[in-house]
Motif scaffolding. Structure first.
Motif, short mmCIF file in Angstrom:
data_model
loop_
_atom_site.label_atom_id
_atom_site.label_comp_id
_atom_site.label_asym_id
_atom_site.label_seq_id
_atom_site.Cartn_x
_atom_site.Cartn_y
_atom_site.Cartn_z
N UNK A 191 -7.23 79.64 18.27
CA UNK A 191 -6.59 79.41 16.97
C UNK A 191 -7.15 80.32 15.87
N UNK A 192 -8.25 81.01 16.17
CA UNK A 192 -8.88 81.93 15.20
C UNK A 192 -9.19 81.22 13.88
N UNK A 193 -9.74 80.03 13.98
CA UNK A 193 -10.07 79.27 12.79
C UNK A 193 -11.57 79.33 12.54
N UNK A 194 -11.93 79.13 11.29
CA UNK A 194 -13.34 79.06 10.93
C UNK A 194 -13.52 77.98 9.87
N UNK A 195 -14.71 77.43 9.79
CA UNK A 195 -14.99 76.33 8.86
C UNK A 195 -15.62 76.90 7.60
N UNK A 196 -15.01 76.62 6.46
CA UNK A 196 -15.49 77.14 5.19
C UNK A 196 -15.83 75.98 4.26
N UNK A 197 -16.88 76.15 3.49
CA UNK A 197 -17.23 75.16 2.47
C UNK A 197 -16.26 75.28 1.30
N UNK A 198 -16.02 74.18 0.62
CA UNK A 198 -15.13 74.19 -0.54
C UNK A 198 -15.77 75.00 -1.67
N UNK A 199 -14.92 75.68 -2.45
CA UNK A 199 -15.40 76.42 -3.62
C UNK A 199 -15.27 75.49 -4.83
N UNK A 200 -16.42 75.21 -5.46
CA UNK A 200 -16.42 74.31 -6.60
C UNK A 200 -15.81 74.99 -7.81
N UNK A 201 -14.95 74.31 -8.51
CA UNK A 201 -14.36 74.81 -9.74
C UNK A 201 -14.54 73.75 -10.82
N UNK A 202 -14.58 74.17 -12.11
CA UNK A 202 -14.86 73.20 -13.17
C UNK A 202 -13.78 72.13 -13.32
N UNK A 203 -12.53 72.49 -13.07
CA UNK A 203 -11.45 71.53 -13.32
C UNK A 203 -10.25 71.90 -12.46
#
Length: 258
Positions: free
Chosen positions: A23-35
């Protein structure tokens, strides 16, 4: 992976193989945004960017020089330097420099700074309070901005200028709006939750603070003097070109949202 393996009744190794190799998938952490912006707020950003581009993209220098923009920020008696600014040249095979981790000081002072294409118009220190209120803004800050502009252009004053500030409560309070209306001061809009589209936040304040990082100041007076030195070291051409930087961000914002 364990949940998938249990649900599908296969081994964890098989799950990993399917996810990565097939599936060519990879696990990424969420990118935090202020709002997280709503659709209405995203539309407001797009409308503002289009307004900027329509008004200033092909405008004359005279039109671009109408903008006065400003905001408030904290400056610290000691602010830690970044890893990049603390980098040192070492010979081949040399050891990486080691520095103790430090913390930003608790001592700080808030300043309001306004500027246009000619440089800083007004700098006002917030005395005796931790936050900016509408009362302070209309009694202590904006009058100094108006006075500075009137001194530079006695015949026109603020009549030919447009004030830009963000949507902080002190800037949008009824008393502030009434103050501006009574003096016939025109303002530019600003979308909510958009410091990336405010010239103070994306350009001037980071430029000043970079000069102050890693230095210790024993008093507010020392801090204020160093801040003025940092401002004076900014080439005038950078002030003349801040509208261009602003427009560049407007274009990128539209490309991202459309």
């Amino acid at each position: 992976k364990k949940m998938l393996a249990t649900h599908l009744g296969i081994g964890s190794a098989a799950v990993i193989s399917i996810l990565h190799e097939h599936l060519r998938m990879r696990k990424l952490c969420a990118r935090w945004i202020p709002h997280v912006l709503t659709d209405v707020q995203k539309q407001a950003r797009m409308d503002f960017c289009r307004f900027l581009i329509d008004r200033y993209e092909n405008a004359t220098h005279q039109r671009r020089s109408e903008v006065i923009t400003g905001d408030e920020t904290f400056l610290y008696h000691y602010d830690i330097e970044t890893k990049r600014s603390s980098a040192e040249w070492v010979p081949e095979g040399g050891q990486r420099p080691v520095k103790a981790r430090r913390s930003r000081s608790q001592s700080k002072r808030m300043f309001a700074i306004f500027f246009d294409t000619t440089g800083v118009v007004a700098k006002v220190k917030v005395e005796g309070q931790a936050t900016v209120t509408s009362r302070w803004y209309v009694e202590n800050c904006l009058p100094k901005v108006i006075e500075s502009i009137t001194r530079r252009a006695p015949r026109t004053g603020m009549r030919t200028r447009k004030l830009h500030h963000d949507n902080a409560p002190a800037h949008t309070a009824a008393a502030t709006l009434r103050f501006l209306e009574e003096r016939n001061i025109s303002t530019l809009p600003h979308p909510p939750y958009s410091p990336d589209l405010a010239p103070c936040d994306f350009w001037l304040f980071p430029t000043i603070k970079q000069e102050l990082k890693g230095r210790r100041f024993q008093s507010d007076e020392e801090l204020e003097e160093a801040a003025m030195d940092a401002i004076n070291n900014i080439p005038i051409k950078d002030f003349r070109n801040f509208i261009g930087k602003w427009l560049g961000r407007a274009h990128k914002c539209l490309e991202f949202l459309i």
